[in-house]
Design an enzyme around this catalytic site. Structure first.
Site, PDB file in Angstrom:
ATOM      1  N   GLU A  60       0.829  -1.207   0.000  1.00 10.02           N
ATOM      2  CA  GLU A  60       0.000   0.000   0.000  1.00 10.02           C
ATOM      3  C   GLU A  60       0.864   1.257   0.000  1.00 10.02           C
ATOM      4  O   GLU A  60       0.596   2.235   0.715  1.00 10.02           O
ATOM      5  CB  GLU A  60      -0.961  -0.022   1.186  1.00 10.02           C
ATOM      6  CG  GLU A  60      -1.911  -1.215   1.170  1.00 10.02           C
ATOM      7  CD  GLU A  60      -3.030  -1.134   2.201  1.00 10.02           C
ATOM      8  OE1 GLU A  60      -2.964  -0.258   3.097  1.00 10.02           O
ATOM      9  OE2 GLU A  60      -3.979  -1.933   2.101  1.00 10.02           O
ATOM     10  N   GLU A 107      -5.097  -9.296   0.591  1.00  9.37           N
ATOM     11  CA  GLU A 107      -5.659  -9.213   1.941  1.00  9.37           C
ATOM     12  C   GLU A 107      -7.168  -9.063   1.849  1.00  9.37           C
ATOM     13  O   GLU A 107      -7.667  -8.238   1.072  1.00  9.37           O
ATOM     14  CB  GLU A 107      -5.099  -8.015   2.728  1.00  9.37           C
ATOM     15  CG  GLU A 107      -3.627  -8.076   3.044  1.00  9.37           C
ATOM     16  CD  GLU A 107      -3.143  -6.816   3.783  1.00  9.37           C
ATOM     17  OE1 GLU A 107      -3.986  -6.098   4.374  1.00  9.37           O
ATOM     18  OE2 GLU A 107      -1.940  -6.543   3.756  1.00  9.37           O
TER      19      GLU A 107
END
Length: 502
Positions: free
Chosen positions: A119, A266
């Site tokens: 991220e 995820e």
């Protein structure tokens, strides 16, 4: 002839692996923010016991990589964000990282991909300009060592980089990231890699202020009139997960990339939260992850790409009690630090991994600190309308001691639970019961679910009173309430047979 046979067999095996790779898989993220982190050997033992064949690490922990050697488990390792700047500015640094963290472990440890940062665009934007350079340098080091064909390079993105995600056909990446996303997608395309995406319907649901129904976030069945419809494509969406995946597909196509697959690195749902997170509960976590696993392993695909598998890593293996932030941040795990399931996934019929080796050794017990009056009401119900044989709880019998409401209720709950074949919702009793893998048997008091015992249940109606409790009659006549879910988990085994005729 022997050489020809060998070549044909090799070719067939290659085809078999290619076919297998087209099927979706479920993996698990392994975080380490635990105050009592299990040893690498314990971690791997749990993975093997649960038939987990794909794991993702947030770094390249040497101990875990060594423990994973010769297990066949496919491993995604990560370049931590705090090492990204150095690697992105120096191919020598990148080569050293690959040598130390990859080459030192392959082929014994089955490393199949590297996530260069996590991220980055949303959590470390100052590193964004060198992100693609870092990916290129890592890949070049793999090429130089001739392992690039078996190890893909990518980077995990938050789904928040996608704007206007519904309807999916109008979605696009945040345009301010075009200078990064375009070369990044070119890299993924040229190296036959995939877009890594973190997808959390829980957060989308929480931020929607009621606009997203809970059932839509949890993959629960929706009537046709409740499905979300993309007005541009007329595609129907029955869950948030699929809508976010298709939004990523459309965002890539907006930049003229239409052949890059997606892997979800995820996804999950927390089993516990603070007062501001009322939907972070065990039942919702169980529902989401169970439905997610079925959805992925059935190769359902998405409305835009039906039948195209979306392999997914569940966040996460352990509850990380040392994680900062809200209570939910500590409670995404499938297991606690001791390897005890947070809940038992209800996966009957999905033919799946995560086959809990304690499924047939689970017990239904009274919750700690449960209200004594509610426990007594549940005990009354179990020994009465629930038709549990509570005679072992009578004075002088093996399970009379300890003479407490909680102890007697635990026996009755477990007897009912096993009488009902560990069925979904049969260990709740209006919230005062829970499933555990710890055998509550003691002394000569052997519980119905205890290993090695052939249980016989009698439709008894006798109530075993406790001298420390107040009888409440049949006030719990509607027990048990369906909340905690349990069913048998099945291991799917793919058998490949090769016949070669000459």
């Amino acid at each position: 002839m022997d050489l020809l046979l060998l070549l044909l067999l090799s070719l067939l095996v290659s085809f078999a692996y290619a076919a297998a790779d087209q099927d979706g898989f479920i993996g698990v993220n392994v975080g380490t923010a635990l105050s009592d982190m299990p040893s690498p050997t314990q971690v791997v033992a749990l993975l093997k016991a649960q038939q987990i064949r794909h794991v993702r690490l947030y770094d390249a922990d040497r101990g875990i990589l060594v423990a994973l050697a010769n297990t066949g488990i496919r491993v995604t390792v990560s370049v931590p964000n705090d090492q990204l700047l150095g690697i992105g500015q120096s191919n020598v640094t990148a080569a050293n990282w690959v040598s130390r963290n990859i080459l030192a472990h392959v082929p014994a440890t089955n490393i199949t991909s590297i996530s260069v940062g996590s991220e980055v665009l949303t959590t470390l934007p100052n590193a964004a300009p060198i992100l693609v350079s870092a990916m290129n340098f890592i890949h070049s080091a793999l090429v130089a060592s001739n392992v690039d064909s078996r190890i893909k390079v990518s980077t995990a993105h938050s789904s928040s980089i996608i704007l206007d995600s519904f309807p999916p056909s109008q979605a696009f990446f945040n345009r301010s990231w075009d200078p990064v996303m375009v070369p990044l997608l070119k890299f993924l395309q040229s190296t036959d890699s995939y877009l890594m995406l973190n997808v959390y319907p829980y957060y989308d649901y929480m931020k929607s202020n009621g606009a997203i129904p809970l059932d839509y976030a949890l993959f629960r069945p929706l009537p046709p009139n409740k499905e979300a419809v993309d007005s541009n494509t007329l595609l129907h969406y029955t869950n948030v997960f699929d809508a976010l995946i298709d939004a990523a597909y459309f965002a890539m196509s907006y930049l003229n990339f239409t052949n890059i697959p997606i892997i979800v690195t995820e996804s999950g749902w927390p089993s516990k939260g603070d007062a501001s997170e009322p939907d972070a509960i065990i039942d919702n976590a169980n529902t989401y992850n169970s439905n997610l696993i079925k959805h992925v392993l059935n190769n359902t695909g998405t409305p835009k790409h039906p039948g195209i598998a979306i392999s997914t890593y569940i966040y996460e293996l352990y509850n990380e009690d040392s994680s900062p932030g809200l209570e939910s941040e500590k409670n995404w795990g499938l297991f606690d630090a001791n390897g005890v399931p947070t809940y038992i996934l209800h996966l009957t019929g999905s033919g799946t991994v995560l086959a809990n080796d304690t499924t047939n050794q689970t017990y239904c017990v009274a919750r700690d600190n449960a209200d004594k009056k509610m426990l007594q009401a549940a005990l009354d119900w179990a020994c009465g309308p629930g038709k549990v044989d509570c005679s072992p709880l009578l004075q002088g019998k093996p399970c009379y001691e300890p003479d407490t409401v909680a102890a007697h209720a635990t026996y009755a709950f477990d007897a009912y639970y096993h009488r009902m074949a560990l069925g979904e919702g049969t260990c709740d009793f209006n919230g005062v019961a829970t499933v555990t893998t710890t055998d509550p048997s003691h002394g000569t008091c052997i519980f119905p679910g205890s290993r090695g015992r052939n249980d016989t249940f009698i439709n008894g109606t006798s109530l075993a009173p406790s001298s420390n409790s107040t009888p409440l009659g049949s006030s719990a006549q509607n027990l048990p309430k369906a909340d905690s879910s349990l069913s048998s988990l099945v291991i799917a085994v793919l058998l490949c047979t090769f016949l070669v005729f000459f």
